[in-house]
Design an enzyme around this catalytic site. Sequence first.
Site, PDB file in Angstrom:
ATOM      1  N   GLY A  79       0.764  -1.240   0.000  1.00 53.86           N
ATOM      2  CA  GLY A  79       0.000   0.000   0.000  1.00 53.86           C
ATOM      3  C   GLY A  79       0.796   1.291   0.000  1.00 53.86           C
ATOM      4  N   LYS A 179       5.993  -0.526 -13.532  1.00 55.08           N
ATOM      5  CA  LYS A 179       7.353  -1.061 -13.415  1.00 55.08           C
ATOM      6  C   LYS A 179       7.654  -2.038 -14.549  1.00 55.08           C
ATOM      7  CE  LYS A 179       9.041  -2.340  -9.432  1.00 55.08           C
ATOM      8  NZ  LYS A 179       9.201  -3.086  -8.152  1.00 55.08           N
TER       9      LYS A 179
END
Length: 229
Positions: A79, A179
Amino acid sequence: MSKTPGSGSRGLKTRVKTARKRSNSSTRWLQRQLNDPYVEKARAAGYRSRAAFKLTEIDEKTPLLTPGLRVLDLGAAPGGWTQVAAQKLGETGKIVSVDILEMDAIPGAEILQLDFLDNDAPDKIRDALGGPADLVISDMAAPTTGHRQTDHLRTMALFEAAYDFALEVLSPGGAFLSKVFRGGTEQTLLADMKRNFETVKHVKPPASRPESVELYVLAQGFRGSAQDD
């Protein structure tokens, strides 16, 4: 006095001995964690992971997170990115975080525990967002095996899945940040992204370890329905 990464009390490195049941790779990871100023800084700031600073640094260079946006965080656990996004969006924005793993609540965010690859996931996520997303972010990476080619292929599969999903839920003009591994955005995929977005570039924030092969692809200006022209 505040400390910046790389200064102050971390001048002396902590060395970790290899325990009987700990592998060499686990020992190296633990040693990096103990000597990483971003880990200490994340703990002090209340972030769930050092990755929070990667998103912060990317956003400082190329502002993405502004109040009022609808943001989707894919593979959000634990998170850290969601925390940053929720802070930046304020009360007028909307952040929906999705992960197959359970996550503790984060103020200002709606958390969905589901697999975003499920057939009914797009509808559930759109319902939670209240409309198309303005920004889709993903810091997902497959668990490493130690075999570089295998790790590369597995993480690229996650990247492509996040990208395909972003095409389904983004609003025209929206952005996608995800990513990848160095050398991991093959030419055919980059060409497809450039057809669907006005700009596509690689970024590597300072919080990304220099020795790491990770990069981030930032695509902005989603063309929306124009992709089918």
